[in-house]
Design an enzyme around this catalytic site. Structure first.
Site, short mmCIF file in Angstrom:
data_model
loop_
_atom_site.label_atom_id
_atom_site.label_comp_id
_atom_site.label_asym_id
_atom_site.label_seq_id
_atom_site.Cartn_x
_atom_site.Cartn_y
_atom_site.Cartn_z
N ALA A 97 128.33 86.97 51.27
CA ALA A 97 128.28 88.37 51.70
C ALA A 97 129.68 88.87 52.06
O ALA A 97 130.56 88.09 52.44
CB ALA A 97 127.36 88.51 52.91
N ILE A 99 130.62 90.66 54.63
CA ILE A 99 130.95 90.49 56.05
C ILE A 99 131.44 89.08 56.33
O ILE A 99 132.20 88.84 57.27
CB ILE A 99 129.72 90.84 56.93
CG1 ILE A 99 130.16 90.95 58.40
CG2 ILE A 99 128.62 89.81 56.77
CD1 ILE A 99 129.06 91.43 59.31
N ALA A 100 131.01 88.12 55.49
CA ALA A 100 131.44 86.74 55.69
C ALA A 100 132.93 86.56 55.44
O ALA A 100 133.55 85.63 55.97
CB ALA A 100 130.63 85.81 54.78
N SER A 120 126.03 79.81 48.03
CA SER A 120 125.37 81.00 47.50
C SER A 120 124.26 80.54 46.57
O SER A 120 124.27 79.40 46.09
CB SER A 120 126.37 81.88 46.74
OG SER A 120 125.71 82.98 46.14
N ARG A 121 123.31 81.43 46.32
CA ARG A 121 122.27 81.10 45.35
C ARG A 121 122.86 80.99 43.95
O ARG A 121 122.27 80.34 43.08
CB ARG A 121 121.17 82.16 45.38
CG ARG A 121 120.34 82.14 46.66
CD ARG A 121 119.38 83.30 46.73
NE ARG A 121 120.09 84.58 46.79
CZ ARG A 121 119.49 85.76 46.83
NH1 ARG A 121 118.18 85.84 46.79
NH2 ARG A 121 120.21 86.87 46.90
N TYR A 145 121.41 77.18 49.53
CA TYR A 145 121.61 77.06 50.98
C TYR A 145 121.18 75.70 51.50
O TYR A 145 121.81 75.14 52.40
CB TYR A 145 120.85 78.17 51.71
CG TYR A 145 121.21 79.56 51.24
CD1 TYR A 145 122.51 79.87 50.85
CD2 TYR A 145 120.25 80.58 51.19
CE1 TYR A 145 122.85 81.15 50.42
CE2 TYR A 145 120.58 81.86 50.76
CZ TYR A 145 121.88 82.13 50.38
OH TYR A 145 122.21 83.39 49.96
N LEU A 161 123.00 86.07 56.53
CA LEU A 161 121.86 86.39 55.67
C LEU A 161 121.15 87.65 56.18
O LEU A 161 121.30 88.03 57.35
CB LEU A 161 120.88 85.23 55.64
CG LEU A 161 121.33 83.92 54.98
CD1 LEU A 161 120.29 82.83 55.22
CD2 LEU A 161 121.58 84.12 53.49
N HIS A 166 116.31 85.08 58.77
CA HIS A 166 116.93 84.31 59.85
C HIS A 166 116.04 83.21 60.39
O HIS A 166 116.49 82.07 60.57
CB HIS A 166 117.36 85.24 60.98
CG HIS A 166 118.61 86.00 60.68
ND1 HIS A 166 119.20 86.87 61.58
CD2 HIS A 166 119.39 86.04 59.57
CE1 HIS A 166 120.29 87.39 61.04
NE2 HIS A 166 120.42 86.91 59.82
N LYS A 184 124.22 89.52 63.85
CA LYS A 184 123.31 90.41 64.53
C LYS A 184 122.68 91.38 63.53
O LYS A 184 123.33 91.71 62.53
CB LYS A 184 124.07 91.17 65.62
CG LYS A 184 125.34 91.81 65.11
CD LYS A 184 126.27 92.17 66.22
CE LYS A 184 127.57 92.72 65.68
NZ LYS A 184 128.31 91.78 64.83
#
Length: 244
Positions: A97, A99-100, A120-121, A145, A161, A166, A184
């Site tokens: 992602a 944000i990662a 990752s998938r 994962y 994720l 989660h 979050k």
């Protein structure tokens, strides 16, 4: 020098997450440039400088400086020596992602952690994510994962994720003995959060949600202002945003 060979204690993991949070803050501040630093200094001197218009101007300058300098400085951070710390927590990133990427930079800047893998998938997506950050083969790309959780060289996982995934993933991570830093919101409702906390407690692993801004020195400044009996705000406007 390098990664820890045994399991990481809960206190050690807690120290790591605090260090990672400081790394995220340091990365943003270092990349903001002298202009943003001077603006921050002025904010520390006067309550009036906390006005939204001035804050937005400083944030805009910092964001532009961050985009131009972050990747250029990243190669230097990957060469960071870990001799200052007796403990290094080995971290795996779950998903490629956007944000990662921000938090991967923070992990790289922390003196008590090492980024060892991204999962990752799709293996192609993991490789593209690694390339975008300018990382080398020392950060391994993993397909799936569950394969990341099965690795013996991963002490903790960072989980960006989708929220609906989660609960199931954190249960797997906790059962595998991995400490968890989770984005979050932690769950879709309070019941899910309680379930996640219970799973980590039962497994004896550390759990922390990804709210790093509470560690920022700006909060200390706000606390100082509100403790001053001679000053009261007429209006408070708050915004939380970042370039992910």
């Amino acid at each position: 020098q390098g990664c820890s060979s045994g399991p990481v204690s809960r206190s050690g993991a807690a120290t790591f997450w605090r260090s990672a949070a400081r790394g995220a803050i340091a990365h943003a501040e270092d990349c903001a440039g002298k202009d943003a630093q001077q603006s921050s200094a002025r904010q520390a001197e006067s309550p009036l400088s906390l006005r939204p218009s001035k804050r937005r101007q400083a944030q805009g300058r910092a964001a532009r400086a961050l985009k131009t300098s972050a990747l250029a400085s990243l190669n230097d951070t990957t060469r960071m020596e870990f001799s200052a710390s007796p403990l290094v927590v080995r971290v795996g990133v779950v998903s490629a992602a956007n944000i990662a990427k921000k938090n991967a930079r923070a992990i790289l800047r922390s003196e008590r952690c090492a980024l060892v893998a991204v999962a990752s998938r799709s293996l192609e997506k993991a490789r593209a994510w690694r390339a975008a950050l300018g990382l080398g083969d020392d950060v391994e790309c993993v397909e799936g994962y569950d394969a990341l959780l099965a690795r013996g060289d991963v002490d903790a996982v960072y989980v960006p994720l989708p929220t609906v995934l989660h609960v199931d993933f954190v249960k797997k991570a906790a059962a595998a003995g991995k400490h968890v830093l989770i984005e979050k919101p932690v769950g879709v409702d309070a019941a899910e959060v309680r379930e996640i906390v219970a799973a980590c407690r039962a497994a004896g692993v550390a759990l922390l949600d990804g709210t790093m801004f509470v560690h920022h020195k700006r909060f200390k400044q706000i606390d100082r202002l509100f403790r001053d009996p001679t000053w009261r705000p007429l209006r408070v406007q708050s915004t939380f945003a970042f370039s992910g």
